[in-house]
Each structure stands twice: as C-alpha cells, then as structure tokens.
Design a protein around this motif. Structure first.
Motif, mmCIF file in Angstrom:
data_model
loop_
_atom_site.group_PDB
_atom_site.id
_atom_site.type_symbol
_atom_site.label_atom_id
_atom_site.label_comp_id
_atom_site.label_asym_id
_atom_site.label_seq_id
_atom_site.Cartn_x
_atom_site.Cartn_y
_atom_site.Cartn_z
ATOM 1 N N ALA A 155 2.674 17.157 -8.463
ATOM 2 C CA ALA A 155 1.399 17.358 -9.159
ATOM 3 C C ALA A 155 0.218 17.257 -8.203
ATOM 4 N N CYS A 156 0.310 16.390 -7.185
ATOM 5 C CA CYS A 156 -0.779 16.255 -6.218
ATOM 6 C C CYS A 156 -0.784 17.392 -5.202
ATOM 7 N N LEU A 157 0.382 17.923 -4.867
ATOM 8 C CA LEU A 157 0.484 18.957 -3.836
ATOM 9 C C LEU A 157 0.234 20.348 -4.381
ATOM 10 N N ARG A 158 0.473 20.568 -5.672
ATOM 11 C CA ARG A 158 0.320 21.898 -6.256
ATOM 12 C C ARG A 158 -1.125 22.057 -6.750
ATOM 13 N N LEU A 159 -1.938 22.758 -5.969
ATOM 14 C CA LEU A 159 -3.350 22.923 -6.310
ATOM 15 C C LEU A 159 -3.566 23.963 -7.386
ATOM 16 N N HIS A 160 -2.621 24.864 -7.589
ATOM 17 C CA HIS A 160 -2.739 25.882 -8.626
ATOM 18 C C HIS A 160 -2.042 25.392 -9.897
ATOM 19 N N GLY A 161 -2.386 25.963 -11.026
ATOM 20 C CA GLY A 161 -1.738 25.605 -12.287
ATOM 21 C C GLY A 161 -2.485 24.596 -13.122
ATOM 22 N N GLY A 162 -3.581 24.016 -12.604
ATOM 23 C CA GLY A 162 -4.395 23.114 -13.415
ATOM 24 C C GLY A 162 -3.886 21.698 -13.546
ATOM 25 N N ALA A 163 -2.950 21.263 -12.660
ATOM 26 C CA ALA A 163 -2.400 19.913 -12.778
ATOM 27 C C ALA A 163 -3.195 18.879 -11.995
ATOM 28 N N LEU A 164 -4.111 19.323 -11.127
ATOM 29 C CA LEU A 164 -4.807 18.377 -10.251
ATOM 30 C C LEU A 164 -5.656 17.353 -11.013
ATOM 31 N N PRO A 165 -6.448 17.722 -12.044
ATOM 32 C CA PRO A 165 -7.227 16.694 -12.754
ATOM 33 C C PRO A 165 -6.353 15.591 -13.361
ATOM 34 N N GLY A 166 -5.234 15.984 -13.974
ATOM 35 C CA GLY A 166 -4.348 14.972 -14.540
ATOM 36 C C GLY A 166 -3.724 14.095 -13.479
ATOM 37 N N ALA A 167 -3.370 14.692 -12.335
ATOM 38 C CA ALA A 167 -2.786 13.900 -11.246
ATOM 39 C C ALA A 167 -3.791 12.880 -10.722
ATOM 40 N N LEU A 168 -5.062 13.286 -10.589
ATOM 41 C CA LEU A 168 -6.089 12.362 -10.117
ATOM 42 C C LEU A 168 -6.344 11.243 -11.123
ATOM 43 N N PRO A 215 0.803 -1.234 0.000
ATOM 44 C CA PRO A 215 0.000 0.000 0.000
ATOM 45 C C PRO A 215 0.832 1.278 0.000
ATOM 46 N N LEU A 216 1.970 1.292 0.674
ATOM 47 C CA LEU A 216 2.778 2.505 0.742
ATOM 48 C C LEU A 216 3.502 2.804 -0.568
ATOM 49 N N GLN A 217 3.498 1.862 -1.502
ATOM 50 C CA GLN A 217 4.131 2.071 -2.795
ATOM 51 C C GLN A 217 3.128 2.445 -3.881
ATOM 52 N N ARG A 218 1.855 2.478 -3.546
ATOM 53 C CA ARG A 218 0.845 2.770 -4.550
ATOM 54 C C ARG A 218 0.825 4.264 -4.879
ATOM 55 N N PRO A 219 0.256 4.646 -6.038
ATOM 56 C CA PRO A 219 0.280 6.056 -6.442
ATOM 57 C C PRO A 219 -0.305 6.973 -5.375
ATOM 58 N N LEU A 220 0.280 8.136 -5.243
ATOM 59 C CA LEU A 220 -0.085 9.073 -4.185
ATOM 60 C C LEU A 220 -1.524 9.564 -4.332
ATOM 61 N N ALA A 221 -1.958 9.855 -5.555
ATOM 62 C CA ALA A 221 -3.326 10.335 -5.766
ATOM 63 C C ALA A 221 -4.350 9.278 -5.366
ATOM 64 N N LEU A 222 -4.062 8.016 -5.644
ATOM 65 C CA LEU A 222 -4.960 6.930 -5.271
ATOM 66 C C LEU A 222 -5.107 6.848 -3.761
ATOM 67 N N ARG A 223 -4.002 6.927 -3.050
ATOM 68 C CA ARG A 223 -4.041 6.859 -1.586
ATOM 69 C C ARG A 223 -4.734 8.088 -0.996
ATOM 70 N N GLY A 224 -4.452 9.267 -1.562
ATOM 71 C CA GLY A 224 -5.076 10.477 -1.052
ATOM 72 C C GLY A 224 -6.580 10.499 -1.241
ATOM 73 N N LEU A 225 -7.072 10.018 -2.385
ATOM 74 C CA LEU A 225 -8.507 10.000 -2.638
ATOM 75 C C LEU A 225 -9.210 8.998 -1.727
ATOM 76 N N ARG A 226 -8.587 7.866 -1.479
ATOM 77 C CA ARG A 226 -9.183 6.853 -0.591
ATOM 78 C C ARG A 226 -9.278 7.351 0.851
ATOM 79 N N ASP A 227 -8.379 8.236 1.238
ATOM 80 C CA ASP A 227 -8.367 8.719 2.617
ATOM 81 C C ASP A 227 -9.438 9.768 2.889
#
Length: 496
Positions: free
Chosen positions: A226-239, A116-128
């Motif tokens: 990409a997950c931490l930077r909320l500005h710049g429009g990268a969040l949809p692609g990161a998710l 679980p700790l090696q899985r993509p960061l966006a996946l873990r963040g959304l599940r939390d």
C-alpha cells in the motif's frame, strides 16, 4: 484539565485553529462522549504543542538537518493516541471507545512504541522526509485540502505544486522501500521484497500469482504494498492507518467530509474565489430552499387531485385478482437481457402493457406467474442470491484472512464461466464496514455497496478462470460476511 497553549504569533494562531480541529476530530473517535473528547483533545493538544516546540528549538545535526520528526498535525494526532494510552493505564479507560481499549492492549499498539525497525512503514517513511515535504504530502493526501490552498499555506508556487507533490510521493515511496528492506522479516517475505518493489512501480506491471497469494496472507507485506503503490488511490489510507494507528481510516473519511463542507463539496476552485463572488454553498442553499418550496406546492396539488379522483362504487374490489384496472404509472418494460446471461435467467416477466390485458394461462392459480410486483419496489438488501441449481455466470469465494479489533483483511476469488476483457465485482456489507486499501484492483464505496474494478494488468480472464483481489477494511461492533456479489452486473453464486 490543562489550558490550551497560547500562540506565539499570528501565524501560529492560524495553525492552532486548524490543528485543534484535527485533534478534536480524532479525539471524538477515541472517546465515548463529547465531554471526554474535549478533555482528551485539550490534554493531547497541550502535550503535542510542547513536544513540537521543543523539537523546533532543539539542536541541529552536524549535516545542517534537524532530527527526523512528524509534521505538526500527525504529531498532535499521535499525542491523542499516547494520551489515550495514558488514560488506560491511569484507570480512566471507561472514557475511551471500547474498541480502542482492546487495540491499546494488543500487539498492534505495541508496534508504535516498540523497536524502531518494527514500527509501521508509513510512519517511518513520513518521518524520513524533510519537514516541508512531509507537510505537503499530509495536507494533500490525508487532510484532503485542494492543492492550490496547500501551496499557498506552504509558500509554494501553485503552478508547480502538482509536480512537486508527485516528486514528494516518489520520495516517500523510496523511503518506504528502503525501510521495508531494513525491516526484520522471515525468508519468504525477504524473497518477495524486491519483486514487490518492481511490481508496484508501474500500473501496467503484472502481479505474479504467488506474490498475490502472499499479499493476501501477510499483513506486513500488504502494508508495504500500500505504501509502495502510488497509483490506485491507496496512499491516503496507508498514511492515515500507518501514522495514526487505530481509527486512521475513520479519521481520513471524517476529514474528507469536513473538507467538502468547508470548501464547497471539495472543488479546488472554491477556495480561490474572489471576495465579492457568491459562495457555492450559499448558491446551493438557495437552490435547495427554492426546490423544497416547489416540491411542497407540487405535493399539495397532487394530494388535492388524488382526493378528488373518483374511485368507483362500493362494490368495486380494488384488490380483486384479475381486475382490468391498470396502475396509475405502469412500470416501464424490462430492459433486454444481456446476451451473456444463461437462458435460464432470461425469461420474460409477463407484465401487462398499458391498454391491453394478458390472456390468463390455463391451469391452477398457483401455477400462474407470481411475479406481479411492479419493478423497483424491492429494497437493495432483499436481493435474491442466484439459484445454485442452475448454471450461474460466476461463483465467488470470500475468505476472511485476518481480523483485529478495528479492522480485518479479506480476499475475494471469483470464477467466471465466460471470458472477460474487463471485470467489476460489487458486493454489500451489513454492518457498516469500510474498505480502506485494496490490491490487484481499485475500490470505490457508496454506503454499504463496494465495487472493485480490475487493474490494468489483470483485466483479462479466460472462460472458467479465476480473478482475485484482497483488501483491508475497518469494522465496529460486528463483522458479518458480505452478500449480494455481482460480476459485471450479474449475480454470482457463493462457492460451498
């Protein structure tokens, strides 16, 4: 082929319709034909709905919270990916997209089923996130639905939906930051973790050069950025890329286009029209039809006029050099050259103005100005690179850092001979590559043409200085290097 599950009530029936549309869109990306896409979609949908119902009816934790799980649409998209993996293991891989098969047999696919700790960061963040928060984030960012429509579906107050979405984004960022610190990483990545958190919190923060170079070479830290930077429009692609995996960016683009078609070019107000008001799509269709009729009449009149136009006797040679005739629509005079261009690039084109004739220059015919083609006749793909023998305004270095079956990471470094208060770098791709995430700049793409614009913290560049940025992009079939680089509209030479 399994039958689709039966909805339990009217609310679930409406949700099934929306979920099936998303599942079929991703299944179509994963397969090699429509028949296989329908089969994969039905199997994945049945499996995913059973999993979602089991999770909803499962035991509640002692703290009053249910176990962490994905919202229904991301859960079903994950079921498509796992069903495709099962097809590959069962000998049905010939039904899948060849690039997906390569990805399924790579280390990148193993991340989704590994520790679980090696899985993509966006996946873990959304599940939390809490379930309503996760659904709000996914509907607004990935499915590209207007916020008032999302608020109504989730039972939120439309007036406060924007503020609540911003709070959910912040919660998602905090979860991703915590998970990033918990991820096993080497000493160098660990040393940059807290600095990365500080730099990505504000759009005005300046990224140190060493961190920028590290992000250009480390996929794990670039994913975190990409997950931490909320500005710049990268969040949809990161998710989309982190939760779905293979084809996430392509799914994101497909859903955005689908939302535009369903909701009238994506305008938030189109979903809120009264029932008696005419739909924007219908109005556009009527305007388009009327415009086509008018265009057809104009073309017919023009064709008739051209057929009746006298073109002279048989002895007139329309193609003879030095003829005094002018073109029917003489091209407009060229715009004045920008003062920042070197003198070598600001020579006049020597065109003939209407009603006058340029005196012929003495000398051999081959010494005369050969640039007789009217302005605007050359295609964008035939632009010429600047002459390296002259002193160019800028030089560009393109570095392909990493490449995998469905994507790649690259950096662009541009050296400017003049000082800049802001910059805009543009280039073209030959093979349909699509940029999904970018750091140290914001990105927009129109077809094959990509434009990177300076961030707030790196706009100024001294004379002789460098500007650099990196990005993640998708590719299929072939990944040729980009070409036709421009800095603020001026062509750049490639560094040797």
């Amino acid at each position: 082929m399994p039958d689709l599950p039966t909805p339990q009530d009217a609310t679930e029936a409406a949700l099934f319709s929306e979920c099936w549309d998303a599942v079929l869109a991703y299944a179509d990306l994963c397969t090699s034909g429509s028949t296989a896409a329908a089969q994969l979609g039905r199997e994945a949908f049945a499996h995913g709905i059973r999993e979602a119902r089991a999770a909803e009816s499962g035991p509640v934790r002692g703290t009053g919270r249910r176990p962490a799980r994905l919202p229904r649409i991301p859960l079903l998209l994950t079921a498509v990916r796992t069903t495709a993996a099962a097809w590959e293991e069962e000998g049905q891989g010939h039904k899948l997209d060849p690039d997906l098969r390569l990805w399924l047999n790579s280390d990148k696919a193993a991340r989704y089923t590994g520790p679980p700790l090696q899985r993509p960061l966006a996946l873990r963040g959304l599940r939390d996130l809490q379930q309503p928060d996760a659904e709000l984030l996914w509907f607004a960012e990935v499915e590209a639905l207007p916020l008032p429509l999302v608020a109504r579906r989730l039972g939120l107050d439309p007036a406060g939906a924007a503020e609540e979405l911003q709070q959910v984004r912040t919660l998602f960022r905090d979860r991703c930051h915590r998970n990033h610190l918990d991820t096993p990483m080497d000493a160098q990545c660990r040393s940059y973790a807290r600095l990365l958190d500080a730099v990505t919190r504000s759009s005005a923060a300046e990224t140190p050069g060493d961190l920028s170079r590290h992000l250009a070479t480390c996929v794990q830290c670039a994913e975190a950025a990409a997950c931490l930077r909320l500005h710049g429009g990268a969040l949809p692609g990161a998710l989309a890329g982190g939760v779905i995996g293979w084809g996430g960016l392509a799914y994101l683009e497909r859903r955005r286009r689908a939302a535009e078609v369903r909701l009238g070019a994506g305008r938030p107000g189109s979903a809120d029209k009264a029932a008696g008001e005419p739909d924007d799509g219908e109005q556009k269709a009527r305007v388009a039809r009327n415009g086509l009729l008018v265009a057809a009449v104009l073309v017919s009149v023009l064709a008739l006029g051209v057929s009746l136009m006298p073109f002279g006797g048989a002895g007139d040679d329309l193609g003879a050099p030095g003829a005094d005739r002018q073109p029917v629509a003489d091209p407009a005079p060229p715009l004045p050259s920008a003062p920042s261009l070197p003198p070598a690039t600001s020579k006049p084109a020597g065109r003939t103005t209407q009603g006058t004739k340029q005196p012929e220059k003495p000398g051999k015919p081959e010494d005369r100005n050969p640039h007789t083609e009217p302005q605007g006749t050359s295609s964008p793909t035939e632009r010429n690179e600047p002459d390296d023998s002259a002193d160019p305004l800028c030089r560009v270095e393109y570095d392909l850092v990493n490449q995998w079956p469905d994507g790649f990471q690259a950096t662009v470094t541009v050296t400017s001979t003049e000082s800049l208060d802001s910059w805009r770098v543009a280039w073209s791709f030959r093979d349909g590559q699509q940029v999904g995430q970018m750091w140290d700049g914001s990105v927009s793409q129109d077809g094959s043409r990509v434009t990177a614009t300076a961030a707030d913290y790196n706009k100024s560049v001294p004379a002789g200085g460098d500007l650099a940025f990196g990005f993640l992009a998708s590719w299929r079939g072939k990944n040729s290097p980009p070409y036709d680089f421009e800095l603020n509209g001026h062509a750049c030479a490639k560094s040797s």
